[in-house]
Motif scaffolding. Structure first.
Motif, PDB file in Angstrom:
ATOM      1  N   GLN A  40       0.823  -1.208   0.000  1.00 57.62           N
ATOM      2  CA  GLN A  40       0.000   0.000   0.000  1.00 57.62           C
ATOM      3  C   GLN A  40       0.857   1.258   0.000  1.00 57.62           C
ATOM      4  O   GLN A  40       0.603   2.198  -0.767  1.00 57.62           O
ATOM      5  N   THR A  66       1.181   3.935  -3.101  1.00 54.58           N
ATOM      6  CA  THR A  66       0.784   5.319  -2.824  1.00 54.58           C
ATOM      7  C   THR A  66       1.881   6.294  -3.228  1.00 54.58           C
ATOM      8  O   THR A  66       1.621   7.309  -3.894  1.00 54.58           O
ATOM      9  N   GLY A  72       2.436   6.064  -7.052  1.00 51.26           N
ATOM     10  CA  GLY A  72       1.319   6.712  -7.729  1.00 51.26           C
ATOM     11  C   GLY A  72       1.311   8.214  -7.558  1.00 51.26           C
ATOM     12  O   GLY A  72       0.872   8.946  -8.442  1.00 51.26           O
ATOM     13  N   THR A 100      -5.886  10.336  -6.160  1.00 49.92           N
ATOM     14  CA  THR A 100      -5.644   9.401  -7.262  1.00 49.92           C
ATOM     15  C   THR A 100      -4.320   8.657  -7.166  1.00 49.92           C
ATOM     16  O   THR A 100      -4.055   7.770  -7.979  1.00 49.92           O
ATOM     17  N   MET A 131      -4.517   4.707  -6.741  1.00 51.69           N
ATOM     18  CA  MET A 131      -5.106   4.144  -7.955  1.00 51.69           C
ATOM     19  C   MET A 131      -4.121   4.193  -9.119  1.00 51.69           C
ATOM     20  O   MET A 131      -3.926   3.215  -9.844  1.00 51.69           O
ATOM     21  N   MET A 132      -3.465   5.348  -9.292  1.00 53.50           N
ATOM     22  CA  MET A 132      -2.487   5.496 -10.372  1.00 53.50           C
ATOM     23  C   MET A 132      -1.343   4.500 -10.210  1.00 53.50           C
ATOM     24  O   MET A 132      -0.890   3.872 -11.178  1.00 53.50           O
ATOM     25  N   CYS A 161      -1.333   1.573  -8.701  1.00 57.74           N
ATOM     26  CA  CYS A 161      -1.763   0.200  -8.997  1.00 57.74           C
ATOM     27  C   CYS A 161      -1.952  -0.018 -10.495  1.00 57.74           C
ATOM     28  O   CYS A 161      -1.582  -1.079 -11.029  1.00 57.74           O
ATOM     29  N   ILE A 162      -2.530   0.958 -11.181  1.00 60.17           N
ATOM     30  CA  ILE A 162      -2.769   0.806 -12.619  1.00 60.17           C
ATOM     31  C   ILE A 162      -1.455   0.714 -13.379  1.00 60.17           C
ATOM     32  O   ILE A 162      -1.262  -0.179 -14.218  1.00 60.17           O
ATOM     33  N   TRP A 200      -5.050  -7.355  -0.566  1.00 61.60           N
ATOM     34  CA  TRP A 200      -6.266  -6.674  -1.016  1.00 61.60           C
ATOM     35  C   TRP A 200      -7.026  -6.018   0.124  1.00 61.60           C
ATOM     36  O   TRP A 200      -7.805  -5.090  -0.097  1.00 61.60           O
ATOM     37  N   LEU A 211      -5.138  -2.699   0.094  1.00 60.35           N
ATOM     38  CA  LEU A 211      -5.418  -1.912  -1.113  1.00 60.35           C
ATOM     39  C   LEU A 211      -6.828  -1.346  -1.100  1.00 60.35           C
ATOM     40  O   LEU A 211      -7.093  -0.318  -1.716  1.00 60.35           O
ATOM     41  N   ASN A 212      -7.732  -2.011  -0.409  1.00 67.99           N
ATOM     42  CA  ASN A 212      -9.115  -1.518  -0.339  1.00 67.99           C
ATOM     43  C   ASN A 212      -9.367  -0.683   0.903  1.00 67.99           C
ATOM     44  O   ASN A 212     -10.486  -0.203   1.107  1.00 67.99           O
TER      45      ASN A 212
END
Length: 213
Positions: free
Chosen positions: A18, A22, A25, A48, A51-52, A54-55, A208, A211-212
């Motif tokens: 995580q 972070t 990203g 963001t 999210m960025m 992880c993508i 997860w 991450l969530n």
């Protein structure tokens, strides 16, 4: 001691991943939204960043799987090395976001602790995925979906016992991230579908959960 080792490894992976995503990203979000000190730019980077991270991590892992599968295990360490090397920006992000990052880490730890209470209590299921079902009514076919996908990405049609189980009814982002992250710590799932050693299952669930968070 075995149970303690499982839990500590899972917690370290979940929290480390995580934080890494972070910070990674945040640098990507800075390129997109700008590195300025305006409140809107800071908020966009904060909202963001994870999210960025992880993508982009998933895209890099997907490329590695296609071109050089053995390199996937080194991707997380490469990201961490980049974050450390970009020290000035990393320190800036931590100063700006440390409260949110700390709260996310603590929230993830709280959720994982509640799950462990079920896993090691009288309500435990056959394995950790059945414990999740008893706690949150998420079926043992849905909770490890990313792990199913990770197995398929690694073994393809040589995966044993897949039969007609559908793993293609949702995006493979979870599978790519899971495979790359678990490979980095030597916990990639084996070749037998839906059979996982406890350390792999715990690490996946922790990954997860954080991450969530």
């Amino acid at each position: 001691m075995r149970a303690l080792s499982l839990v500590v490894t899972a917690v370290l992976l979940g929290g480390m991943f995580q934080i890494a995503m972070t910070l990674f990203g945040a640098r990507i979000a800075g390129w997109i939204w700008g590195d300025g000190e305006q409140s809107q730019q800071r908020e966009l980077r904060q909202l963001t960043g994870l999210m960025m991270g992880c993508i982009v991590y998933a895209v890099l892992a997907g490329v590695a799987m296609a071109l050089w599968p053995a390199a996937v295990r080194y991707l997380l360490w490469a990201v961490l090395a980049y974050v450390i090397a970009d020290g000035r920006y990393t320190v800036q992000v931590i100063r700006q976001q440390w409260r949110g990052m700390l709260l996310s880490l603590l929230y993830g730890l709280t959720c994982f602790t509640i799950l462990l209470g079920y896993e090691y209590g009288t309500s435990r299921g056959e394995n950790i995925f059945w414990s999740i079902y008893k706690l949150a009514a998420i079926t043992p076919g849905d909770a490890p979906q990313g792990l199913f996908q990770a197995q398929f990405l690694h073994y393809g049609h040589s995966l044993l016992g897949l039969r007609d189980f559908s793993i293609f009814d949702r995006p493979f982002l979870g599978g790519v991230v899971s495979q790359a992250a678990l490979s980095a710590v030597g916990l990639a799932p084996g070749q037998q579908f839906n059979e996982y050693p406890a350390d792999t299952a715990y690490a996946y669930v922790a990954l997860w959960t954080w991450l969530n968070a």
